[in-house]
Design a protein around this motif. Structure first.
Motif, PDB file in Angstrom:
ATOM      1  N   PRO A   1      10.481  11.136   1.351  1.00  0.00           N
ATOM      2  CA  PRO A   1      11.310  10.546   0.297  1.00  0.00           C
ATOM      3  C   PRO A   1      12.483  11.438  -0.034  1.00  0.00           C
ATOM      4  CG  PRO A   1       8.963  10.523  -0.271  1.00  0.00           C
ATOM      5  CD  PRO A   1       9.106  11.376   0.936  1.00  0.00           C
ATOM      6  N   LEU A   2      13.565  10.846  -0.490  1.00  0.00           N
ATOM      7  CA  LEU A   2      14.768  11.603  -0.811  1.00  0.00           C
ATOM      8  C   LEU A   2      14.714  12.136  -2.230  1.00  0.00           C
ATOM      9  CD1 LEU A   2      17.539   9.362   0.755  1.00  0.00           C
ATOM     10  CD2 LEU A   2      16.445  11.376   1.733  1.00  0.00           C
ATOM     11  N   SER A   3      15.343  13.290  -2.434  1.00  0.00           N
ATOM     12  CA  SER A   3      15.463  13.847  -3.766  1.00  0.00           C
ATOM     13  C   SER A   3      16.622  13.185  -4.492  1.00  0.00           C
ATOM     14  CB  SER A   3      15.714  15.354  -3.659  1.00  0.00           C
ATOM     15  OG  SER A   3      17.009  15.575  -3.131  1.00  0.00           O
ATOM     16  N   ALA A   4      16.773  13.548  -5.744  1.00  0.00           N
ATOM     17  CA  ALA A   4      17.858  12.971  -6.536  1.00  0.00           C
ATOM     18  C   ALA A   4      19.222  13.315  -5.952  1.00  0.00           C
ATOM     19  CB  ALA A   4      17.758  13.477  -7.973  1.00  0.00           C
ATOM     20  N   SER A   5      19.303  14.456  -5.233  1.00  0.00           N
ATOM     21  CA  SER A   5      20.586  14.855  -4.645  1.00  0.00           C
ATOM     22  C   SER A   5      20.843  14.214  -3.305  1.00  0.00           C
ATOM     23  CB  SER A   5      20.621  16.387  -4.490  1.00  0.00           C
ATOM     24  OG  SER A   5      19.634  16.797  -3.567  1.00  0.00           O
ATOM     25  N   GLY A   6      19.843  13.425  -2.812  1.00  0.00           N
ATOM     26  CA  GLY A   6      20.028  12.777  -1.523  1.00  0.00           C
ATOM     27  C   GLY A   6      19.428  13.550  -0.370  1.00  0.00           C
ATOM     28  N   GLU A   7      18.953  14.789  -0.599  1.00  0.00           N
ATOM     29  CA  GLU A   7      18.314  15.555   0.463  1.00  0.00           C
ATOM     30  C   GLU A   7      16.883  15.072   0.634  1.00  0.00           C
ATOM     31  OE1 GLU A   7      19.273  17.893   2.469  1.00  0.00           O
ATOM     32  OE2 GLU A   7      21.332  18.075   1.770  1.00  0.00           O
TER      33      GLU A   7
ATOM     34  N   VAL B   1       4.319   9.093   2.766  1.00  0.00           N
ATOM     35  CA  VAL B   1       5.397   8.662   3.643  1.00  0.00           C
ATOM     36  C   VAL B   1       6.338   7.709   2.932  1.00  0.00           C
ATOM     37  CG1 VAL B   1       5.945   7.412   5.770  1.00  0.00           C
ATOM     38  CG2 VAL B   1       4.001   8.990   5.706  1.00  0.00           C
ATOM     39  N   ASN B   2       5.780   6.710   2.255  1.00  0.00           N
ATOM     40  CA  ASN B   2       6.629   5.738   1.563  1.00  0.00           C
ATOM     41  C   ASN B   2       6.594   5.927   0.049  1.00  0.00           C
ATOM     42  OD1 ASN B   2       4.028   4.834   1.076  1.00  0.00           O
ATOM     43  ND2 ASN B   2       4.570   2.659   1.298  1.00  0.00           N
ATOM     44  N   HIS B   3       6.215   7.124  -0.396  1.00  0.00           N
ATOM     45  CA  HIS B   3       6.166   7.383  -1.827  1.00  0.00           C
ATOM     46  C   HIS B   3       6.153   8.883  -2.077  1.00  0.00           C
ATOM     47  CE1 HIS B   3       1.989   7.948  -0.665  1.00  0.00           C
ATOM     48  NE2 HIS B   3       1.792   8.584  -1.800  1.00  0.00           N
ATOM     49  N   ASP B   4       6.490   9.242  -3.308  1.00  0.00           N
ATOM     50  CA  ASP B   4       6.404  10.619  -3.778  1.00  0.00           C
ATOM     51  C   ASP B   4       5.078  10.729  -4.522  1.00  0.00           C
ATOM     52  OD1 ASP B   4       6.552  13.047  -5.041  1.00  0.00           O
ATOM     53  OD2 ASP B   4       8.538  12.718  -5.915  1.00  0.00           O
ATOM     54  N   LYS B   5       4.195  11.586  -4.055  1.00  0.00           N
ATOM     55  CA  LYS B   5       2.858  11.632  -4.658  1.00  0.00           C
ATOM     56  C   LYS B   5       2.877  12.088  -6.114  1.00  0.00           C
ATOM     57  CE  LYS B   5       1.686  16.275  -2.914  1.00  0.00           C
ATOM     58  NZ  LYS B   5       0.751  17.023  -2.046  1.00  0.00           N
ATOM     59  N   SER B   6       3.966  12.705  -6.553  1.00  0.00           N
ATOM     60  CA  SER B   6       4.051  13.115  -7.958  1.00  0.00           C
ATOM     61  C   SER B   6       4.576  12.004  -8.852  1.00  0.00           C
ATOM     62  CB  SER B   6       4.956  14.339  -8.088  1.00  0.00           C
ATOM     63  OG  SER B   6       6.292  14.019  -7.734  1.00  0.00           O
ATOM     64  N   HIS B   7       5.005  10.892  -8.239  1.00  0.00           N
ATOM     65  CA  HIS B   7       5.531   9.774  -9.024  1.00  0.00           C
ATOM     66  C   HIS B   7       5.109   8.477  -8.352  1.00  0.00           C
ATOM     67  CE1 HIS B   7       8.092   7.341 -11.550  1.00  0.00           C
ATOM     68  NE2 HIS B   7       8.724   6.870 -10.480  1.00  0.00           N
ATOM     69  N   ARG B   8       4.092   7.826  -8.887  1.00  0.00           N
ATOM     70  CA  ARG B   8       3.536   6.616  -8.278  1.00  0.00           C
ATOM     71  C   ARG B   8       3.573   5.476  -9.293  1.00  0.00           C
ATOM     72  NH1 ARG B   8      -0.406   7.406  -3.900  1.00  0.00           N
ATOM     73  NH2 ARG B   8      -1.748   5.902  -4.944  1.00  0.00           N
ATOM     74  N   PRO B   9       4.670   4.720  -9.323  1.00  0.00           N
ATOM     75  CA  PRO B   9       4.764   3.614 -10.277  1.00  0.00           C
ATOM     76  C   PRO B   9       3.807   2.484  -9.914  1.00  0.00           C
ATOM     77  CG  PRO B   9       6.609   3.578  -8.768  1.00  0.00           C
ATOM     78  CD  PRO B   9       5.862   4.847  -8.489  1.00  0.00           C
ATOM     79  N   ARG B  10       3.666   1.568 -10.840  1.00  0.00           N
ATOM     80  CA  ARG B  10       2.836   0.400 -10.587  1.00  0.00           C
ATOM     81  C   ARG B  10       3.406  -0.418  -9.436  1.00  0.00           C
ATOM     82  NH1 ARG B  10       2.887  -2.794 -16.019  1.00  0.00           N
ATOM     83  NH2 ARG B  10       5.103  -2.483 -15.594  1.00  0.00           N
ATOM     84  N   ARG B  11       2.518  -1.175  -8.795  1.00  0.00           N
ATOM     85  CA  ARG B  11       2.946  -1.982  -7.642  1.00  0.00           C
ATOM     86  C   ARG B  11       4.111  -2.884  -8.007  1.00  0.00           C
ATOM     87  NH1 ARG B  11      -1.373  -5.700  -4.557  1.00  0.00           N
ATOM     88  NH2 ARG B  11      -2.115  -3.641  -3.954  1.00  0.00           N
ATOM     89  N   GLN B  12       4.032  -3.534  -9.166  1.00  0.00           N
ATOM     90  CA  GLN B  12       5.083  -4.479  -9.547  1.00  0.00           C
ATOM     91  C   GLN B  12       6.399  -3.790  -9.900  1.00  0.00           C
ATOM     92  OE1 GLN B  12       2.130  -4.013 -11.004  1.00  0.00           O
ATOM     93  NE2 GLN B  12       2.162  -4.453 -13.210  1.00  0.00           N
ATOM     94  N   ASP B  13       6.372  -2.478 -10.062  1.00  0.00           N
ATOM     95  CA  ASP B  13       7.596  -1.742 -10.370  1.00  0.00           C
ATOM     96  C   ASP B  13       8.211  -1.086  -9.139  1.00  0.00           C
ATOM     97  OD1 ASP B  13       7.298  -2.378 -13.050  1.00  0.00           O
ATOM     98  OD2 ASP B  13       6.128  -0.575 -13.491  1.00  0.00           O
ATOM     99  N   ARG B  14       7.563  -1.208  -7.993  1.00  0.00           N
ATOM    100  CA  ARG B  14       8.074  -0.581  -6.769  1.00  0.00           C
ATOM    101  C   ARG B  14       8.872  -1.588  -5.956  1.00  0.00           C
ATOM    102  NH1 ARG B  14       3.422   0.711  -3.392  1.00  0.00           N
ATOM    103  NH2 ARG B  14       4.922   1.831  -2.113  1.00  0.00           N
ATOM    104  N   PRO B  15       9.839  -1.136  -5.179  1.00  0.00           N
ATOM    105  CA  PRO B  15      10.525  -2.054  -4.259  1.00  0.00           C
ATOM    106  C   PRO B  15       9.527  -2.635  -3.268  1.00  0.00           C
ATOM    107  CG  PRO B  15      11.688   0.045  -4.423  1.00  0.00           C
ATOM    108  CD  PRO B  15      10.377   0.231  -5.110  1.00  0.00           C
TER     109      PRO B  15
ATOM    110  N   GLY C   1       0.788  -1.218   0.000  1.00  0.00           N
ATOM    111  CA  GLY C   1       0.000   0.000   0.000  1.00  0.00           C
ATOM    112  C   GLY C   1       0.825   1.275   0.000  1.00  0.00           C
ATOM    113  N   PHE C   2       0.147   2.376  -0.290  1.00  0.00           N
ATOM    114  CA  PHE C   2       0.739   3.705  -0.188  1.00  0.00           C
ATOM    115  C   PHE C   2       0.352   4.285   1.167  1.00  0.00           C
ATOM    116  CE2 PHE C   2       0.325   3.287  -4.845  1.00  0.00           C
ATOM    117  CZ  PHE C   2       1.632   3.556  -5.212  1.00  0.00           C
ATOM    118  N   VAL C   3       1.344   4.779   1.920  1.00  0.00           N
ATOM    119  CA  VAL C   3       1.109   5.321   3.256  1.00  0.00           C
ATOM    120  C   VAL C   3       1.132   6.845   3.187  1.00  0.00           C
ATOM    121  CG1 VAL C   3       1.949   5.413   5.634  1.00  0.00           C
ATOM    122  CG2 VAL C   3       2.160   3.301   4.307  1.00  0.00           C
ATOM    123  N   TRP C   4       0.152   7.471   3.833  1.00  0.00           N
ATOM    124  CA  TRP C   4       0.059   8.930   3.885  1.00  0.00           C
ATOM    125  C   TRP C   4       0.085   9.379   5.338  1.00  0.00           C
ATOM    126  CZ3 TRP C   4      -0.632  12.270  -0.367  1.00  0.00           C
ATOM    127  CH2 TRP C   4      -0.780  11.622  -1.604  1.00  0.00           C
ATOM    128  N   ARG C   5       0.447  10.645   5.521  1.00  0.00           N
ATOM    129  CA  ARG C   5       0.410  11.232   6.842  1.00  0.00           C
ATOM    130  C   ARG C   5      -0.074  12.671   6.722  1.00  0.00           C
ATOM    131  NH1 ARG C   5       5.820  10.810  10.012  1.00  0.00           N
ATOM    132  NH2 ARG C   5       5.294   8.596   9.734  1.00  0.00           N
TER     133      ARG C   5
END
Length: 407
Positions: free
Chosen positions: A43-49, A171-185, A24-28
């Protein structure tokens, strides 16, 4: 229990816990994100922040510490633009250096997050013109340093909404980028069912998860948090679907030569009524008597085995015409001796019980059976579980397994 213990004892882990797959997708709620929490959970940005990090300093004369979105309006004397996941401060005005095509030359303030509506590849025009590679702010005819810089409408940059109180954040995802379940860790949920750890490490670390932690996977269908009576009611309603006898999970007459029955909690509901003179009374089920009579007629060897010394056990045995061994401390030893005396193979014996003192007998026989009202540990150790509780027709149900519903 075996899994977490083996992880520590046999596989060299320092700690171990049970987990189950979680998709599931977790929200707070936004207000529940504090400064420290955001830096850990977001979630971390591409720069690690961490995205949404609130630790960036504001530009001079700016509106204060930068929050989750870059400011849409910069104060006079500076131009602020969000580039990727960074905020760039480029002072303007007389004597200030102009930014070239490669980006601004002024000091950079890093850590402010771009709003979720903006792609990390886009830049925001502030004061002058901006391409996809950087920001121009200076004396090239723009207005930086003279008027507030705003986000102009443009076909290549989405409109950014102003922040409003409340809302939610992934919390466990970026709401602007939500891949399919099978494509997520694969995320794993801590079930709380079992933990194991080295005692010396636990004393030294003073918490459960030190060193290498092994994850022991369990069935996600059985994961249910029980925090209040409503959760407990749901668990009880679902339990028969997992623990009740399924097709092929119950014995037939061809599997069993003998049936050994506990008394209290199996032939009764485990309650005792006591009168003013100290005499004890229990209730039994007439359907159980019918089932036991059918088993006896079918030629099965029967026994009532109990630790209880109350004469009511012997009285019930006489009523059912079934031998009784009661007042027995070690039921497993008594059962083993009884099987030897009657020439019975233990793997063809069905033993039905309800509590932990029946577990040693479960280990001896081929068909350990728990009544529906049995202790959880006993139900888990049983090969089959009745749908009827003790004292409410459980023996009648077992007789129908062996002889058919019509007996």
């Amino acid at each position: 229990m075996d899994g977490v213990a083996a992880a520590v004892v046999e596989q060299g882990a320092d700690t171990a816990l049970t987990v189950a797959p979680f998709h599931g997708f977790v929200w707070r709620a936004e207000e529940d994100f504090g400064t420290e929490d955001a830096s850990v959970s977001a979630p971390l940005s591409a720069s690690g922040e961490p995205r949404g990090h609130r630790g960036a300093r504001a530009p001079e004369g700016g509106p204060g510490p930068l929050g989750d979105e870059a400011p849409a309006v910069a104060a006079e004397g500076s131009a602020v633009a969000a580039v990727g996941r960074e905020a760039v401060h480029a002072p303007s005005g007389p004597g200030s250096p102009a930014a070239g095509p490669g980006g601004p030359t002024g000091p950079r303030t890093v850590g402010a997050a771009l709003p979720a509506q903006l792609s990390p590849r886009r830049t925001v025009r502030a004061g002058g013109t901006a391409g996809r590679e950087g920001v121009q702010a200076g004396h090239d005819g723009g207005t930086a340093g003279r008027a507030p810089a705003t986000l102009p409408p443009a076909h290549d940059a989405p409109t950014v909404a102003r922040s409003r109180p409340g809302g939610g954040r992934g919390v466990n995802h970026d709401k602007s980028h939500r891949p399919r379940r099978q494509d997520r860790p694969q995320d794993l949920l801590e079930t709380g069912a079992a933990y194991a750890m080295r005692a010396d490490g636990f004393r030294a670390a003073r918490h459960r998860f030190f060193g290498r932690t092994e994850l022991v996977r369990t069935d996600a269908a059985r994961v249910l948090e029980v925090d209040d009576p409503h959760d407990l009611a749901r668990a009880r309603a679902l339990a028969p679907l997992f623990d009740g006898p399924a097709t092929g999970a119950v014995p037939t007459r061809a599997d069993v030569d003998a049936v050994v029955m506990d008394f209290d909690g199996t032939q009764t509901d485990d309650r005792v009524l006591i009168d003013a003179d100290g005499r004890e009374f229990v209730a039994v089920h007439r359907g159980d008597g019918l089932g036991v009579a059918a088993l006896r007629r079918a030629g099965l060897v029967l026994l009532i085995l109990s630790t209880e010394t109350n004469p009511v056990v012997a009285a019930r045995g006489r009523k059912l015409q079934v031998p009784v061994l009661h007042g027995v401390d070690r039921k497993d030893l008594a059962l083993k001796r009884w099987c030897e005396e009657h020439g019975l193979a233990p793997d063809r014996v069905l033993y039905v019980g309800n509590d932990v003192n029946d577990l040693p007998c479960f280990d001896l026989v081929g068909w350990p059976v728990a009544v529906a009202s049995a202790h959880d540990v006993v139900r888990g150790a049983a090969r089959s579980v009745t749908t009827a509780p003790g004292g409410d027709g459980a023996l009648r149900e077992i007789a129908s397994w062996l002889l058919g519903p019509s007996l």
